[in-house]
Design an enzyme around this catalytic site. Structure first.
Site, mmCIF file in Angstrom:
data_model
loop_
_atom_site.group_PDB
_atom_site.id
_atom_site.type_symbol
_atom_site.label_atom_id
_atom_site.label_comp_id
_atom_site.label_asym_id
_atom_site.label_seq_id
_atom_site.Cartn_x
_atom_site.Cartn_y
_atom_site.Cartn_z
ATOM 1 N N ASP A 151 0.881 -1.161 0.000
ATOM 2 C CA ASP A 151 0.000 0.000 0.000
ATOM 3 C C ASP A 151 0.930 1.226 0.000
ATOM 4 O O ASP A 151 2.115 1.109 0.340
ATOM 5 C CB ASP A 151 -0.863 -0.050 1.264
ATOM 6 N N ASP B 17 0.050 5.109 0.879
ATOM 7 C CA ASP B 17 -0.117 6.071 1.967
ATOM 8 C C ASP B 17 -0.154 5.364 3.315
ATOM 9 O O ASP B 17 -0.984 4.474 3.529
ATOM 10 C CB ASP B 17 -1.428 6.842 1.730
HETATM 11 P P1 B16 Z 1 -6.816 10.008 -4.193
HETATM 12 P P2 B16 Z 1 -3.626 4.360 -0.020
HETATM 13 C C1 B16 Z 1 -5.464 6.313 -0.086
HETATM 14 O O1 B16 Z 1 -4.157 5.859 -0.321
HETATM 15 C C2 B16 Z 1 -5.466 7.316 1.058
HETATM 16 O O2 B16 Z 1 -5.090 6.673 2.284
HETATM 17 C C3 B16 Z 1 -6.854 7.874 1.237
HETATM 18 O O3 B16 Z 1 -6.865 8.837 2.291
HETATM 19 C C4 B16 Z 1 -7.299 8.525 -0.078
HETATM 20 O O4 B16 Z 1 -8.645 9.017 0.032
HETATM 21 C C5 B16 Z 1 -7.229 7.486 -1.203
HETATM 22 O O5 B16 Z 1 -5.908 6.981 -1.292
HETATM 23 C C6 B16 Z 1 -7.611 8.076 -2.552
HETATM 24 O O6 B16 Z 1 -6.663 9.040 -2.917
HETATM 25 O O7 B16 Z 1 -7.828 11.049 -3.826
HETATM 26 O O8 B16 Z 1 -5.415 10.558 -4.383
HETATM 27 O O9 B16 Z 1 -7.253 9.164 -5.361
HETATM 28 O O10 B16 Z 1 -3.522 4.242 1.477
HETATM 29 O O11 B16 Z 1 -4.608 3.352 -0.618
HETATM 30 O O12 B16 Z 1 -2.289 4.361 -0.697
HETATM 31 MG MG MG Z 2 -2.781 3.246 3.384
#
Ligand code: B16
Ligand code: MG
Length: 227
Positions: free
Chosen positions: A7, A9
């Site tokens: 993953d 984030d």
């Molecule tokens: P985006 P991950 C996620 O990343 C984030 O943790 C989450 O807070 C966010 O809403 C989601 O990606 C979508 O992100 O708006 O940039 O498409 O933890 O799956 O890497």
């Molecule tokens: Mg994450």
């Protein structure tokens, strides 16, 4: 184990505060209460699902068109802030760990809900290290659905059972188990017990993977200098 799916984030680096700042601006403009505790619920959740969580505190209903406008506006603010991401944004030791896994002939992928994953990886200077990037673009279902990880395994040409998923969010750990993969949890307690193993930080997985490989006869003790 032949492949590791990370993953993004909360596992390789944190964009938590950047998401928070952008959502906070949107919520304030709309007069909706939003705080860090609510932000914690957005971890690993797709953009539109995140907006639905924020709108739980709104005193009126929003139309689908309004929701799309708000999500696009939030994303513009967020993308502007991504210029702050650089190699130093990575959690300490992350790049070195990725290089060691590659040296041990383990294929590595990203499995992220974010549609901005490639830009984040590029700014952090590690995009080129990954054999495959499975991101939020083109996904029909978000975590806890296993789709993002199944795409990553297919992209790596690995069987699902050969993949370890490294995740900081419960929804992601559930998605990994539904995909028939090993789930390594990062960063917090394991309240639901869904993870196969839990680690304080991402780089701690390296020793566990090398030990598994020695036990499985994939590498011998001499290669344990990968630690
Ligand atoms: P985006 P991950 C996620 O990343 C984030 O943790 C989450 O807070 C966010 O809403 C989601 O990606 C979508 O992100 O708006 O940039 O498409 O933890 O799956 O890497
Ligand atoms: Mg994450």
């Amino acid at each position: 184990m032949k492949a590791v799916i990370f993953d993004l984030d909360g596992v390789l680096l944190s964009t938590d505060m950047l998401h928070y700042a952008a959502w906070k601006q949107i919520a304030d403009e709309e007069g909706i209460y939003f705080d860090q505790k609510i932000n914690d619920r957005l971890r690993g959740v797709s953009r539109m699902d995140s907006l639905d969580i924020i709108l739980e505190n709104a005193d009126r209903k929003y139309s689908d068109e309004e929701k799309i406008d708000l999500a696009e506006k939030k994303n513009r603010l967020y993308v502007d802030s991504l210029t702050a991401i650089n190699p130093e944004s990575l959690y300490p030791g992350t790049k070195d760990m990725l290089c060691k896994l590659k040296k041990a002939c383990i294929r590595i992928a990203v499995g992220s809900s974010s549609k901005n994953a490639r830009m984040i990886l590029k700014n952090a200077g590690i995009l080129g290290l990954f054999d495959f990037v499975s991101d939020g673009n083109g996904l029909c279902r978000s975590k806890p659905d296993p789709e993002v990880f199944l795409k990553a395994a297919a992209g790596l040409n690995a069987d699902n059972a050969e993949c370890i998923v490294v995740e900081d969010a419960e929804a992601g750990l559930i998605a990994a188990k539904r995909a028939g993969m090993t789930a390594y949890g990062i960063g917090f307690e394991n309240p639901s017990g869904v993870a196969d193993k839990y680690f304080g930080k991402t780089t701690d997985i390296l020793s566990a993977i090398i030990e598994d490989m020695i036990l499985g006869g994939v590498i011998n003790e001499q290669k344990s200098d990968l630690h």
